[in-house]
Motif scaffolding. Structure first.
Motif, PDB file in Angstrom:
ATOM      1  N   ARG A 173       0.686  -1.287  -0.156  1.00 34.98           N
ATOM      2  CA  ARG A 173       0.150   0.151  -0.375  1.00 34.98           C
ATOM      3  C   ARG A 173       0.643   1.170  -0.048  1.00 34.98           C
ATOM      4  O   ARG A 173       1.296   1.226   0.677  1.00 34.98           O
ATOM      5  N   ILE A 174       1.093   2.319  -0.676  1.00 33.81           N
ATOM      6  CA  ILE A 174       1.183   2.946  -0.786  1.00 33.81           C
ATOM      7  C   ILE A 174       1.005   4.676  -0.598  1.00 33.81           C
ATOM      8  O   ILE A 174      -0.826   4.526  -0.539  1.00 33.81           O
ATOM      9  N   MET A 175       1.689   5.238   0.019  1.00 38.33           N
ATOM     10  CA  MET A 175       0.749   6.258   0.704  1.00 38.33           C
ATOM     11  C   MET A 175       0.746   7.525  -0.086  1.00 38.33           C
ATOM     12  O   MET A 175       2.618   7.727  -0.023  1.00 38.33           O
ATOM     13  N   ASP A 201       2.744   6.572  13.208  1.00 32.13           N
ATOM     14  CA  ASP A 201       1.693   6.508  14.119  1.00 32.13           C
ATOM     15  C   ASP A 201       1.034   6.463  13.199  1.00 32.13           C
ATOM     16  O   ASP A 201       0.273   5.508  12.744  1.00 32.13           O
ATOM     17  N   ILE A 202       0.372   7.492  12.341  1.00 31.05           N
ATOM     18  CA  ILE A 202      -0.875   7.225  11.548  1.00 31.05           C
ATOM     19  C   ILE A 202      -0.099   6.277  10.370  1.00 31.05           C
ATOM     20  O   ILE A 202      -1.080   5.244   9.485  1.00 31.05           O
ATOM     21  N   MET A 203       0.797   6.015  10.017  1.00 30.37           N
ATOM     22  CA  MET A 203       0.528   5.515   8.515  1.00 30.37           C
ATOM     23  C   MET A 203       1.075   3.785   8.802  1.00 30.37           C
ATOM     24  O   MET A 203       0.887   2.995   8.555  1.00 30.37           O
ATOM     25  N   ARG A 204       1.631   3.550  10.344  1.00 30.74           N
ATOM     26  CA  ARG A 204       0.916   2.494  10.749  1.00 30.74           C
ATOM     27  C   ARG A 204      -0.259   2.046  11.628  1.00 30.74           C
ATOM     28  O   ARG A 204      -0.902   0.980  10.425  1.00 30.74           O
ATOM     29  N   ASP A 261       9.505  -1.603   9.744  1.00 35.87           N
ATOM     30  CA  ASP A 261       8.879  -2.695  10.923  1.00 35.87           C
ATOM     31  C   ASP A 261       9.307  -1.622  12.093  1.00 35.87           C
ATOM     32  O   ASP A 261      10.539  -1.395  12.239  1.00 35.87           O
ATOM     33  N   PRO A 262       8.407  -1.553  12.860  1.00 34.10           N
ATOM     34  CA  PRO A 262       8.926  -1.130  14.440  1.00 34.10           C
ATOM     35  C   PRO A 262       9.712  -2.907  14.906  1.00 34.10           C
ATOM     36  O   PRO A 262       9.958  -3.897  14.498  1.00 34.10           O
ATOM     37  N   GLU A 263      10.694  -1.599  15.722  1.00 36.08           N
ATOM     38  CA  GLU A 263      11.965  -2.940  15.396  1.00 36.08           C
ATOM     39  C   GLU A 263      11.558  -3.521  17.220  1.00 36.08           C
ATOM     40  O   GLU A 263      10.786  -3.478  17.472  1.00 36.08           O
ATOM     41  N   ASN A 264      12.353  -4.745  16.875  1.00 38.08           N
ATOM     42  CA  ASN A 264      11.694  -5.691  18.239  1.00 38.08           C
ATOM     43  C   ASN A 264      11.498  -4.945  19.331  1.00 38.08           C
ATOM     44  O   ASN A 264      10.864  -5.161  20.264  1.00 38.08           O
ATOM     45  N   ARG A 265      12.560  -4.866  20.122  1.00 38.95           N
ATOM     46  CA  ARG A 265      12.969  -4.018  21.529  1.00 38.95           C
ATOM     47  C   ARG A 265      13.148  -2.472  21.297  1.00 38.95           C
ATOM     48  O   ARG A 265      14.189  -2.801  20.620  1.00 38.95           O
TER      49      ARG A 265
END
Lengths: 562, 598
Positions: free
Chosen positions: A332-334, A379-382, A506-510
């Motif tokens: 998906r492209i914003m 946050d919005i993009m997630r 992607d969000p980092e694992n930790r």
């Protein structure tokens, strides 16, 4: 025909209002006949049914105010015909009383009906787009998304002349010729011309609806002028007789013929030559406009070198094709909505918003993401499941239609939906200007759009006369040269940096701590521990103390016995 | 002398039985070259083969290691003759029990006598054997690859002595196996010589080195060749291209790519495709239109297209395009009567050291081609023939479809397709067009000439009838007016010649013709009346006016007679004549106006 138009463009509303208007005016002019009645009734019924088959239109034709004129005229026509039918059967006196009463009652009833239905919500009120046609300032205040499109700006005189050239002048003449010999069809042409001129004046893109009628009326004007001035032999008796049979007011025509005979052949030829010259210039102008303004696709840009050789900047297609082949099928492209259809068509990827701008809140959300700082935007993009962000940046080649120049509109649209989070004034410098250099507002320097546009641009020196990070579009050295992105990474930039695509990480694992982890002194703890070990093994603070022993059991048993 | 030597040699060979295979063939001297300078592994071995057996050897066996065999793209063996003329050998695949790997039997052109020696050159090309390691690199990093092979020549025969020379793509070598203390120069590693290596011996060779050559792979190519007997062969290749080197990890920075020369060094910006010299109308496109970043160069013996994909290709990135061109058919199409032969390349050059994972060739022959037979230079899988329809095709053009996997440059060879084609069939399509137009015009003619209406429209019928009658009236009236004019001429002539006879005869004919015409018109007038048209009155009016006109003509005739007879003076005559002429003019104009109104 009408159905195809409905399926193609929302501008069909113009037609569905123009035709009833024509019928209505014919009614007022007492030119209403059975032919008109049959034609309009069939058109309205068939057109209505077929247009409702288009999914996007659906029940709009009977639910929205834009279509009420057509429905009203339809009812009016039915009534009128009914009265005519009655009139044939009634005496004169009955007729007159009945007629006036009936017409008044019908009109009133219709009006009340419409008002009632609109109040109860059966009929949707006029849409914003429609309001903006009457009040040019309306869109700017209430619906920035409409005002943001350059096509929706009021037309300037320059663009009138640019598009129509000499026809601007000849078109009123043609209109006059039409009005002078009015007939049923010409009423339509006149109405079309007048309304189209108004709408074209309000919105640039409605020039499209004006052009056909301008062509027709100018042709009328030219042809009648040439008819008069190009006929070499003076009109003989034959002509006079013909004209007498064609026109009702023979006397008037004869007078004109006499006047004309008074004109010398010199004047005639002079006028003809002048008009031909004008037409010649018109042709040249049209060819030039078509080749320069309307032929080159806006997707492929071309520049010319000093020696005349052409340089093709194919950055849009480069980036779109990269997306098409080197991203996953379901990414998906914003991007800003302008590029929605292009991405869908050329890159074959899903976009959040596209040129079908009916989902205003979604567009506002994208605008908010672009206008926020990176972590809020992340946050919005997630939330929106974005994989890539695509922006257009013209700073390297001086392309003016890029996203930074559109940015204020994004802010305005976002502000319309999220007035607490986004404010236009935050993005303007204290002097109220929109600028990207050092004097820019901190909110702008920190927002996602700015960062993505100028990522690593601060290092780039385009030529030796300008400092590094010099934006050619805005002619300014950018204010934030050290752009760091945390949640995004550059996935692709086209050859001239025109299109930049960022990958949303992607969000980092930790999550990494930015500060040092807190160190608590262990000495105290140790002391405590020792104390505890002395008393019991395994010490848990605040643990409920459970008393072991039989006594409790016995007590329980006893109570159980009781 | 020779035979004695041979016998002794054979004896020795027999004694040292352990080191000789069943065939008695021995690799006397082997020079192996492992070329790893591109993304292919090209292994060539020059073998001096000796027959230590007792019987003549007719063939020998080539062997490939089990690890490399699946990647084999090409194998070719040739005998090195003394005249520097290499003779390629025919290879046939076979199996050897108890041994892993792939084996080919090469037929010798002439059998090898016991004790004789032969120099053989074996060329093999392996694709996808250079594995990038690490498999993912960033834009700034260089691409390292690992090659795993064999130090020795894998052979069913014992080897007396051999050397292996490895050519690399760069000086940077991470590690390499050090069997027999190899010597390393700039871009090459030399192993050996190894002495007396037993058959089927393997020793893992592993070389980890830097290789930034383009790791381009054509994952699939569809080559469509459309033959037209009108003189054109259209070729179109649809190509899926992929960078099969180490994947790009992390961001792609355009800034670095533009400003630093060693950034993205393993990426591919452009490559050259060589087309036949007669290629015309070359196009290079993809789904979204023309790709503007390409250059065409016409050379003497070829056409070079510099193909630049829309974007640079990094590891793992793909692109897709099609390139097409036209060729004149006289260079590739031969015929003898009805027999045709098309000789074209089965696969053409796309870029240097190309690897094609999957090739599909579609040969579209003209409609009506029969007895199709395809001669391929190497085995290729034929699929079911298809039919192709383009403009004006009726029963479809036969399409030969063939596929093959894993091809390299050595596979650029000619295919020959034989077929029969009746030349008359070439007229089929033009005739089809002619026929279609013929039918179209014919229907129009029929439609216009015949009346297909099922109801009769009486009003229209009457109108048409009236129109035809009035037309007749018009011609008759005009003829009558013509008569008067003729009479005028007669009178004038009479005035000059004073020939009364001529005048009288003229008058008589006028009278006669006038009578017939008038009666005709009266009849028509009656018919008009019968049809109920109001034009009848106008015709009646014309008749009335005509009567006056006729009188005037007669009077002018009489006047002329009187003038000639001398009864009237010239002046008086001129006056009266003018008077009469004026009256006549007026009458004629009135008749004209009436006629116009008809």
């Amino acid at each position: 025909m009408f159905v195809f138009q409905v399926s193609a463009w929302g501008g069909y509303v113009f037609i569905i209002n123009l035709i009833p208007l024509h019928v209505f005016v014919l009614l007022l002019m007492r030119r209403f006949s059975k032919r008109v009645y049959i034609a309009y009734s069939t058109f309205y019924v068939i057109g209505l049914i077929l247009s409702m088959q288009i999914p996007f239109v659906g029940f709009q034709p009977i639910r929205t105010s834009e279509h009420m004129a057509a429905a009203g005229v339809f009812v009016l026509v039915q009534l009128y015909s009914f009265l005519q039918y009655l009139r044939e059967r009634l005496t004169r006196q009955e007729r007159q009383t009945l007629f006036s009463v009936a017409v008044c009652a019908a009109a009133l009833l219709l009006f009340v009906c419409v008002v009632y239905l609109s109040c109860t919500g059966w009929i949707a009120p006029w849409s914003g787009r429609f309001y903006s046609l009457w009040d040019t300032g309306y869109a700017k205040v209430h619906i920035p998304i409409i005002a943001s499109v350059s096509e929706h700006q009021p037309t300037t005189w320059v663009s009138f002349f640019f598009d129509l050239h000499i026809l601007v002048c000849t078109f009123p003449a043609g209109l006059w010729f039409c009005i002078r010999n009015i007939s049923d069809e010409r009423v339509f042409v006149v109405l079309y011309a007048v309304s189209a001129v108004y709408f074209a004046g309000v919105m640039v893109r409605l020039m499209l609806t004006l052009t056909p009628v301008v062509c027709v009326l100018s042709a009328v004007a030219f042809s009648s002028v040439f008819e008069r001035y190009l006929s070499d032999d003076p009109p003989a008796e034959d002509d006079r007789r013909n004209s007498g049979s064609l026109y009702e007011k023979a006397g008037k025509v004869r007078k004109q013929v006499l006047c004309e005979e008074g004109l010398g052949s010199n004047i005639k030829s002079l006028v003809s030559v002048l008009l031909l010259l004008l037409l010649l210039m018109f042709t040249v102008h049209c060819t030039w406009v078509t080749s320069n303004a309307y032929s080159s696709p806006s997707v492929v840009l071309a520049s010319y070198n000093h020696d005349g050789s052409r340089n093709i900047l194919d950055d849009f297609r480069e980036a779109y094709y990269w997306l098409r082949l080197n991203t996953g099928q379901h990414t998906r492209i914003m991007s800003w909505w302008d590029y929605g259809y292009q991405i869908a068509g050329m890159a074959n990827r899903t976009t959040l918003v596209d040129n079908n701008t009916w989902n205003n809140s979604h567009i506002a959300l994208v605008g908010k993401a672009m206008a926020s700082n990176e972590s809020v935007a992340y946050d919005i993009m997630r939330l929106l499941d974005v994989d890539y962000v695509l922006i257009v940046f013209g700073g390297v080649i001086g392309y003016a239609g890029d996203d930074i120049n559109k940015f204020l509109w994004m802010v305005r649209i976002a502000e319309g939906e999220h007035p607490r989070d986004v404010r236009e004034s935050d993005f303007l410098s204290p002097q109220g200007e929109f600028r990207v250099d050092k004097a820019a507002s901190p909110a702008l320097l920190d927002c996602l759009m700015y960062k993505m546009s100028y990522y690593r641009f601060g290092e780039m020196q385009l030529d030796f006369r300008t400092p590094p990070g010099f934006d050619r579009t805005r002619n300014a050295e950018i204010g934030n040269k050290d752009v760091r992105l945390k949640h995004l990474e550059e996935a692709f930039s086209s050859e001239h940096w025109l299109v930049r695509i960022y990958r949303v990480k992607d969000p980092e694992n930790r999550p990494r701590l930015e500060r040092k982890p807190r160190v608590t002194s262990t000495a105290n703890k140790h002391k405590h521990k020792r104390k505890a070990t002395r008393r019991r093994r395994g010490f848990i603070k605040n643990k409920l103390v459970l008393k072991k022993g039989r006594r409790l059991n016995r007590k329980q048993r006893r109570t159980g016995l009781n | 002398m020779w035979s004695a030597g041979a016998v002794s040699f054979v004896l020795i060979a027999c004694f040292s039985c352990a080191s000789v295979s069943a065939d008695g063939l021995v690799n006397e001297d082997v020079k192996r070259t492992v070329d790893l300078s591109t993304h292919l592994a090209k292994i060539t071995a020059e073998i001096q083969l000796a027959n230590h057996g007792s019987s003549r050897a007719h063939s020998f066996t080539l062997a490939l290691e089990a690890e490399l065999a699946p990647h084999l793209a090409f194998i070719g063996a040739s005998v090195k003759g003394e005249e520097e003329e290499d003779e390629s050998l025919e290879l046939k695949e076979k199996t050897i029990h108890g041994q892993s790997g792939k084996f080919f039997e090469a037929q010798l052109p002439s059998s090898l006598a016991p004790g004789a020696k032969l120099r053989v050159k074996v060329e093999t090309v392996f694709s996808h054997v250079l594995k990038p390691f690490p498999t993912q690199i960033t834009q700034a990093e260089r691409q390292l690859v690992v090659f795993q092979g064999n130090h020795y020549l894998y052979s069913p025969y014992p080897t007396r002595s051999q050397t292996t020379r490895v050519r690399l793509a760069s000086k940077t070598v991470e590690s390499y196996t050090k069997l027999g203390n190899p010597s390393k120069s700039d871009e090459a590693i030399e192993y050996g010589p190894f002495k007396d290596v037993p058959p089927f011996s393997q020793d893992a060779m592993k070389i980890h080195y830097e290789n930034n050559t383009p790791f381009l792979t054509i994952s699939s190519i569809t080559r469509t060749i459309e033959v037209s007997h009108w003189g054109n062969i259209a070729v179109e290749e649809t190509i899926d291209l992929r960078h099969t080197g180490a994947y790009l990890k992390g961001p792609f920075s355009r800034y670095d790519y533009q400003r630093q020369s060693d950034s993205g060094i393993s990426s591919v910006k452009s490559f050259k495709t060589i087309l036949p010299a007669s290629a015309q109308d070359v196009y290079y496109r993809d789904e979204i239109g023309n790709i503007s970043t390409s250059h065409l160069q016409v050379l003497d013996d070829s056409v070079e297209v510099e193909i630049r994909p829309r974007f640079p290709l990094f590891g793992g990135w793909k692109t897709h395009y099609y390139i097409g061109y036209n060729l004149p058919s006289y260079e590739y199409l031969y015929n003898l009567g009805d027999q045709y032969a098309l000789k074209m390349r089965l696969v053409d050059h796309v870029y240097d050291d190309q690897v094609i994972d999957q090739l599909t060739v579609k040969l579209i022959l003209p409609e009506g081609a029969r007895n199709i037979h395809m001669d391929t230079p190497y085995p290729i899988t034929r699929s079911q023939d298809e039919l192709h329809y383009t403009y004006l095709d009726t029963f479809g053009r036969p399409v030969l479809v063939a596929t093959k996997n894993n091809l390299v440059e050595q596979h650029i060879q000619d295919v020959v397709v034989h077929y029969n084609f009746n030349k008359i069939l070439m007229l089929q399509e033009p005739l089809l067009v002619v026929g279609a137009f013929y039918i179209l015009f014919f229907t129009v003619i029929i439609y216009v000439r015949l009346d297909f209406s099922i109801t009769k429209d009486p009003a229209a019928e009457v109108r048409m009838k009236v129109a035809s009658i009035t037309e007749q009236v018009l011609t008759l009236v005009n003829k009558r007016l013509g008569l008067y004019r003729h009479m005028d001429e007669v009178v004038n002539r009479y005035k000059q010649s004073r020939d009364t006879g001529a005048l009288n005869s003229g008058r008589k004919t006028l009278e006669a013709e006038h009578r017939t015409l008038t009666s005709d018109i009266t009849a028509l007038q009656a018919r008009l009346k019968a049809e109920g048209s109001d034009l009848a009155e106008k015709v009646g009016e014309i008749q009335k006016l005509d009567g006056q006109l006729k009188d005037l003509v007669c009077r002018s005739c009489q006047e002329a007679e009187r003038l000639v007879a001398g009864k009237v003076k010239k002046d008086a005559y001129i006056d009266s004549d003018k008077n009469l002429a004026g009256k006549r003019q007026e009458l004629v104009s009135r008749i004209d106006s009436l006629l116009d109104a008809l």
